[in-house]
Design a protein around this motif. Structure first.
Motif, PDB file in Angstrom:
ATOM      1  N   ALA A 131       6.606  48.067  42.111  1.00 28.24           N
ATOM      2  CA  ALA A 131       5.289  47.427  42.143  1.00 28.24           C
ATOM      3  C   ALA A 131       5.321  46.053  41.473  1.00 28.24           C
ATOM      4  N   LEU A 132       5.994  45.969  40.348  1.00 32.91           N
ATOM      5  CA  LEU A 132       6.027  44.713  39.594  1.00 32.91           C
ATOM      6  C   LEU A 132       6.962  43.684  40.208  1.00 32.91           C
ATOM      7  N   SER A 133       7.738  44.093  41.212  1.00 34.35           N
ATOM      8  CA  SER A 133       8.637  43.151  41.890  1.00 34.35           C
ATOM      9  C   SER A 133       7.902  42.292  42.905  1.00 34.35           C
ATOM     10  N   LEU A 134       6.659  42.659  43.237  1.00 35.78           N
ATOM     11  CA  LEU A 134       5.882  41.818  44.143  1.00 35.78           C
ATOM     12  C   LEU A 134       5.726  40.428  43.523  1.00 35.78           C
ATOM     13  N   PRO A 135       6.030  39.382  44.297  1.00 35.01           N
ATOM     14  CA  PRO A 135       6.042  38.023  43.725  1.00 35.01           C
ATOM     15  C   PRO A 135       4.790  37.654  42.949  1.00 35.01           C
ATOM     16  N   GLN A 136       3.607  38.005  43.487  1.00 29.18           N
ATOM     17  CA  GLN A 136       2.374  37.592  42.806  1.00 29.18           C
ATOM     18  C   GLN A 136       2.230  38.255  41.444  1.00 29.18           C
ATOM     19  N   LEU A 137       2.801  39.453  41.291  1.00 31.24           N
ATOM     20  CA  LEU A 137       2.768  40.127  39.994  1.00 31.24           C
ATOM     21  C   LEU A 137       3.914  39.666  39.106  1.00 31.24           C
ATOM     22  N   ARG A 138       5.071  39.489  39.712  1.00 33.11           N
ATOM     23  CA  ARG A 138       6.261  39.154  38.935  1.00 33.11           C
ATOM     24  C   ARG A 138       6.071  37.867  38.141  1.00 33.11           C
ATOM     25  N   TYR A 139       5.533  36.835  38.785  1.00 32.74           N
ATOM     26  CA  TYR A 139       5.383  35.554  38.099  1.00 32.74           C
ATOM     27  C   TYR A 139       4.321  35.604  37.006  1.00 32.74           C
ATOM     28  N   GLN A 140       3.340  36.491  37.153  1.00 33.43           N
ATOM     29  CA  GLN A 140       2.332  36.624  36.103  1.00 33.43           C
ATOM     30  C   GLN A 140       2.890  37.299  34.859  1.00 33.43           C
ATOM     31  N   LEU A 141       3.961  38.074  35.022  1.00 36.04           N
ATOM     32  CA  LEU A 141       4.551  38.790  33.896  1.00 36.04           C
ATOM     33  C   LEU A 141       5.487  37.916  33.063  1.00 36.04           C
ATOM     34  N   VAL A 142       5.908  36.792  33.638  1.00 34.55           N
ATOM     35  CA  VAL A 142       6.861  35.927  32.938  1.00 34.55           C
ATOM     36  C   VAL A 142       6.106  35.033  31.955  1.00 34.55           C
ATOM     37  N   PRO A 143       6.459  35.043  30.683  1.00 30.43           N
ATOM     38  CA  PRO A 143       5.805  34.149  29.709  1.00 30.43           C
ATOM     39  C   PRO A 143       5.957  32.684  30.108  1.00 30.43           C
ATOM     40  N   ARG A 144       4.925  31.917  29.835  1.00 33.62           N
ATOM     41  CA  ARG A 144       4.919  30.502  30.216  1.00 33.62           C
ATOM     42  C   ARG A 144       6.103  29.744  29.613  1.00 33.62           C
ATOM     43  N   SER A 145       6.480  30.088  28.392  1.00 37.31           N
ATOM     44  CA  SER A 145       7.606  29.391  27.749  1.00 37.31           C
ATOM     45  C   SER A 145       8.908  29.628  28.497  1.00 37.31           C
ATOM     46  N   ILE A 146       9.077  30.848  29.027  1.00 41.60           N
ATOM     47  CA  ILE A 146      10.293  31.149  29.797  1.00 41.60           C
ATOM     48  C   ILE A 146      10.272  30.400  31.124  1.00 41.60           C
ATOM     49  N   LYS A 147       9.110  30.354  31.769  1.00 34.91           N
ATOM     50  CA  LYS A 147       9.001  29.606  33.019  1.00 34.91           C
ATOM     51  C   LYS A 147       9.370  28.140  32.801  1.00 34.91           C
ATOM     52  N   ARG A 148       8.825  27.572  31.714  1.00 31.66           N
ATOM     53  CA  ARG A 148       9.082  26.165  31.430  1.00 31.66           C
ATOM     54  C   ARG A 148      10.563  25.925  31.152  1.00 31.66           C
ATOM     55  N   ALA A 149      11.175  26.830  30.391  1.00 29.72           N
ATOM     56  CA  ALA A 149      12.593  26.691  30.063  1.00 29.72           C
ATOM     57  C   ALA A 149      13.465  26.823  31.312  1.00 29.72           C
ATOM     58  N   GLN A 150      13.132  27.775  32.181  1.00 27.46           N
ATOM     59  CA  GLN A 150      13.902  27.967  33.411  1.00 27.46           C
ATOM     60  C   GLN A 150      13.754  26.770  34.344  1.00 27.46           C
ATOM     61  N   ALA A 151      12.537  26.240  34.434  1.00 26.67           N
ATOM     62  CA  ALA A 151      12.310  25.084  35.301  1.00 26.67           C
ATOM     63  C   ALA A 151      13.062  23.860  34.776  1.00 26.67           C
ATOM     64  N   HIS A 152      13.053  23.661  33.460  1.00 25.72           N
ATOM     65  CA  HIS A 152      13.788  22.530  32.891  1.00 25.72           C
ATOM     66  C   HIS A 152      15.289  22.689  33.130  1.00 25.72           C
ATOM     67  N   GLU A 153      15.789  23.895  32.970  1.00 30.62           N
ATOM     68  CA  GLU A 153      17.215  24.142  33.211  1.00 30.62           C
ATOM     69  C   GLU A 153      17.562  23.873  34.672  1.00 30.62           C
ATOM     70  N   ALA A 154      16.689  24.317  35.575  1.00 24.40           N
ATOM     71  CA  ALA A 154      16.916  24.066  37.007  1.00 24.40           C
ATOM     72  C   ALA A 154      16.895  22.571  37.306  1.00 24.40           C
ATOM     73  N   ALA A 155      15.972  21.840  36.684  1.00 26.27           N
ATOM     74  CA  ALA A 155      15.906  20.389  36.880  1.00 26.27           C
ATOM     75  C   ALA A 155      17.179  19.714  36.387  1.00 26.27           C
ATOM     76  N   SER A 156      17.688  20.161  35.263  1.00 20.34           N
ATOM     77  CA  SER A 156      18.923  19.586  34.709  1.00 20.34           C
ATOM     78  C   SER A 156      20.109  19.835  35.642  1.00 20.34           C
ATOM     79  N   ARG A 157      20.149  21.041  36.228  1.00 17.00           N
ATOM     80  CA  ARG A 157      21.221  21.346  37.185  1.00 17.00           C
ATOM     81  C   ARG A 157      21.121  20.449  38.411  1.00 17.00           C
ATOM     82  N   GLU A 158      19.896  20.267  38.905  1.00 18.44           N
ATOM     83  CA  GLU A 158      19.709  19.427  40.088  1.00 18.44           C
ATOM     84  C   GLU A 158      20.051  17.970  39.789  1.00 18.44           C
TER      85      GLU A 158
END
Length: 202
Positions: free
Chosen positions: A80-107
Motif C-alpha cells: 500500500a505504501l509503495s503507491l507513488p502518491q503515498l510513498r513521497y508523502q512518507l519521505v521527510p522533506r530533508s531527505i528529499k532535499r538531500a537526494q535532489a541535491h545529490e542528483a543535481a551534483s551527479r548530473e
C-alpha cells in the motif's frame, strides 16, 4: 513534462543567451531525484514491529497466529505504501532535499559541466516529485557570483512551476542565468558551443 514545442523553444533560449557569453547552460528536468523504494519497506517493518504488543495485551492469540498476522500486515503495508502518491508523502522533506541535491551534483558531472574550458558551466536542475530546484555553477562562475544570486532565480522558477507555467519559468531562469554569465564570462572571439542546448528530461 514539457511538450516538444516547449523543449524546442527552451533550446532556442539557451542558444540565444549563450551567444552573449562564453559560459554554458544545461537544463535538467527530472520527474524524481530518487525512487525511495526503501521507504515503504521501512514503514511497513515499523508497523509490523509495533503490531504484536496490542495483540498480546488484548487477545489470547497464539504466538504463531500473531506472527502470521504480523507478516500479513507487513506485506500489505509495504504494498500500500509503495503507491507513488503515498510513498513521497512518507519521505521527510530533508531527505528529499538531500537526494535532489545529490542528483543535481551527479548530473552536473555527467553532463560535462566540469569540463568547459573556463569552468563557466551552469546547471539548472529541477526534480518535480521533490518540488526542488537549484542552480549549480562551476568554479569559474561560483568564485565570482554569490549563492544568493541563484536563490532569487530559483524562487521565481519554483513559483512559476507551482502556477503551472513551467516552460515560461524555465525560460526566464535561463535568461537571468545567462545575463549573469554574460556579465562575468563575456563571449570570446573564438568561442564555440561546448555543450548541447537541448533540455534533458529524466
Amino acid at each position: 513534462m514539457l511538450s516538444m514545442d516547449d523543449q524546442a523553444r527552451l533550446a532556442n533560449v539557451i542558444r540565444d543567451v549563450e551567444d552573449d557569453t562564453s559560459g554554458e547552460i544545461v537544463v535538467v528536468l527530472a520527474k524524481q531525484a530518487d525512487t525511495y523504494r526503501a521507504i515503504p519497506l521501512l514503514w511497513a517493518l515499523l508497523i509490523a514491529l509495533a503490531l504484536p504488543w496490542p495483540l498480546i495485551e488484548l487477545t489470547n492469540l497464539s504466538a504463531s497466529r500473531i506472527f502470521m498476522i504480523q507478516l500479513g500486515v507487513a506485506l500489505a503495508s509495504s504494498l500500500a505504501l509503495s503507491l507513488p502518491q503515498l510513498r513521497y508523502q512518507l519521505v521527510p522533506r530533508s531527505i528529499k532535499r538531500a537526494q535532489a541535491h545529490e542528483a543535481a551534483s551527479r548530473e552536473f558531472i555527467r553532463r560535462g559541466l566540469t569540463r568547459t574550458r573556463d569552468k563557466t558551466g551552469v546547471l539548472i536542475y529541477v526534480a518535480l516529485a521533490e518540488h526542488h530546484a537549484e542552480i549549480l555553477a562551476d568554479t569559474g562562475i561560483a568564485d565570482r557570483v554569490g549563492p544568493d544570486v541563484w536563490v532569487e532565480i530559483i524562487e521565481k522558477l519554483t513559483m512559476a512551476i507551482k502556477a503551472g507555467s513551467m516552460a515560461d519559468g524555465l525560460a526566464e531562469a535561463i535568461r537571468r542565468a545567462g545575463a549573469i554569465l554574460a556579465e562575468h564570462a563575456p563571449p570570446r572571439f573564438e568561442d564555440e558551443d561546448e555543450l548541447p542546448n537541448k533540455i534533458i528530461l529524466l
